[in-house]
Design an enzyme around this catalytic site. Structure first.
Site, PDB file in Angstrom:
ATOM      1  N   GLN A 161       0.936  -1.207   0.103  1.00  0.00           N
ATOM      2  CA  GLN A 161       0.014  -0.129   0.081  1.00  0.00           C
ATOM      3  C   GLN A 161       0.804   1.335  -0.023  1.00  0.00           C
ATOM      4  O   GLN A 161       1.584   1.467   0.887  1.00  0.00           O
ATOM      5  CB  GLN A 161      -1.037  -0.148   1.173  1.00  0.00           C
ATOM      6  CG  GLN A 161      -1.709   1.268   1.044  1.00  0.00           C
ATOM      7  CD  GLN A 161      -2.488   1.397   2.689  1.00  0.00           C
ATOM      8  OE1 GLN A 161      -1.872   1.853   3.300  1.00  0.00           O
ATOM      9  NE2 GLN A 161      -3.854   1.105   2.773  1.00  0.00           N
ATOM     10  N   ASP A 240     -12.229   3.255   2.475  1.00  0.00           N
ATOM     11  CA  ASP A 240     -11.778   2.929   3.873  1.00  0.00           C
ATOM     12  C   ASP A 240     -12.613   3.804   4.745  1.00  0.00           C
ATOM     13  O   ASP A 240     -13.472   3.565   5.384  1.00  0.00           O
ATOM     14  CB  ASP A 240      -9.936   3.127   3.564  1.00  0.00           C
ATOM     15  CG  ASP A 240      -9.701   2.959   5.373  1.00  0.00           C
ATOM     16  OD1 ASP A 240     -10.178   2.747   6.472  1.00  0.00           O
ATOM     17  OD2 ASP A 240      -8.462   2.403   5.391  1.00  0.00           O
ATOM     18  N   LYS A 264     -11.875  -1.092   9.031  1.00  0.00           N
ATOM     19  CA  LYS A 264     -10.958  -0.802  10.348  1.00  0.00           C
ATOM     20  C   LYS A 264     -12.124  -1.474  11.384  1.00  0.00           C
ATOM     21  O   LYS A 264     -13.388  -0.776  11.507  1.00  0.00           O
ATOM     22  CB  LYS A 264     -10.932   0.703  10.662  1.00  0.00           C
ATOM     23  CG  LYS A 264      -9.931   1.185   9.592  1.00  0.00           C
ATOM     24  CD  LYS A 264      -8.538   0.652   9.630  1.00  0.00           C
ATOM     25  CE  LYS A 264      -7.510   1.614   8.812  1.00  0.00           C
ATOM     26  NZ  LYS A 264      -7.702   1.084   7.480  1.00  0.00           N
TER      27      LYS A 264
HETATM   28 MG   LIG Z   1      -6.560   3.151   4.029  1.00  0.00          MG
END
Ligand SMILES: [Mg+2]
Length: 367
Positions: A161, A240, A264
């Protein structure tokens, strides 16, 4: 089994190395630990650790204020009856996903210990062990980013990433090209902007990198901006920060906005919520990861246990902050990254054993 005492602890997590996002640098995150003491020999551990007040809407202070409301409502409940625990939390306060997530994780830990099962087995069983992880390539010059990416793939990492945003997009474009040039075709590359681009910048970057195989993660600040950008991007879009809950994620899948997610655990409501998101993503053939923003061994173990139960063909990996911080609560079984993978802690519950007194005195206690 009944909760007899609810303790809250605070701990700073020292950094082993720097970690920059477009919105802020991470420095000694302030983690919050929840301990559920019961009328049995078992205690359950939960945790939540935002990276700081800028990258997320919740922070250590707001979470501890929420826990002050939730704590008294949980004493006397059976932590294995997760539906009833969530009912009690919902009838106490709206919102507060972070604090509720920490409680949820502690309840799963207790349920596993009480039944003598690992959390991943309560969730249906590990489909991967060890679990794949992805590794961050920090924001830097093109040369520095390429060097880091090369080293990470040589260590065995297959998912990288690259962080971006917070600077002129020409610098991001140059770094993306430099990294794409050195990684092997078998390595997945996704560019995570952490909300740092405008809609126009996201489109410009994607157009300038259109011949490269990569995905773009959370390019813009809001869900609506990501929707606007989506129609013009030349790459798959991963959400995200905008993937806040099951309803939003369901909408993003149903309307074709998201090609995948970075979830998350403590943003969406803990292990229980992540289980539903996992199943929704699998039913719709949508890739997802199981991460958290930061945290110690408790959060890391929760991410690894849930991450192990993802469909291997749809898993984007489980991320833990282990490489960036110093020390473990459990020196033996605290999750660690080895050759791009993380072993599942072997014991019942989360599999983490925390020495007595490790976190010092509680900052709050309810009984
Ligand atoms: Mg992220």
């Amino acid at each position: 089994m009944k909760v007899t005492q609810f303790n809250v602890y605070a701990k700073r997590l020292p950094m082993a190395s720097g970690y920059n996002m477009s919105s802020a640098a991470v420095g000694e995150p302030d983690t919050t630990i929840v301990e559920l003491v019961t009328d049995t020999k078992y205690v359950g551990w939960g945790e939540i650790c935002p990276t700081g007040p800028l990258p997320q809407s919740e922070h250590a202070g707001s979470i501890r204020a929420d826990l002050a409301l939730l704590g008294p409502a949980l004493v006397g409940l059976d932590p294995r009856r997760l539906g009833l625990v969530h009912d009690a939390m919902s009838s106490t306060m709206d919102g507060g996903h972070g604090a509720k997530s920490a409680v949820d994780i502690a309840c799963w830990d207790l349920a596993g210990k009480a039944y003598g099962e690992r959390v991943c087995d309560l969730l249906g069983g590990a489909r991967m062990d060890p679990v794949l992880t992805y590794h961050v390539v920090p924001i830097g010059t093109p040369e520095a980013s390429a060097t880091v990416a090369q080293a990470l793939q040589d260590q065995g990492h297959t998912k990288l990433q690259l962080k971006a945003g917070g600077r002129h997009i020409d610098e991001d474009i140059a770094a993306i090209h430099a990294v794409a040039k050195v990684i092997r075709p078998s390595v997945d590359l996704f560019v995570d902007c952490n909300r740092g681009w405008t809609v126009g910048e996201a489109i410009q970057v994607s157009q300038a990198c259109k011949e490269l195989m990569l995905a773009i993660e959370q390019p813009c600040a809001t869900y609506a901006e990501c929707v606007f950008a989506r129609a013009h991007l030349r790459h798959p879009l991963l959400l995200d920060e905008s993937a806040t809950d099951l309803a939003t994620i369901s909408q993003a899948i149903g309307t074709g906005v998201a090609d995948g997610f970075g979830i998350k655990l403590t943003r969406v409501g803990g292990i229980s919520a992540m289980r539903a998101i996992r199943d929704l993503c699998e039913a719709s053939s949508t890739p997802t990861s199981c991460d958290d923003s930061w945290g110690g061994d408790i959060i890391a173990a929760a991410c690894v246990h849930v991450g192990a139960t993802l469909n291997p063909n749809l898993s984007r990996g489980a991320w833990i902050s282990d490489p960036y911080q110093i020390g473990h609560y459990d020196e033996e079984h605290g999750p660690r990254i080895v050759n791009g993978t993380i072993a599942i802690p072997p014991g019942a519950g989360l599999g983490i054993t925390i020495p007595d007194g490790y976190f010092g005195s509680p900052i709050a206690s309810y009984s």
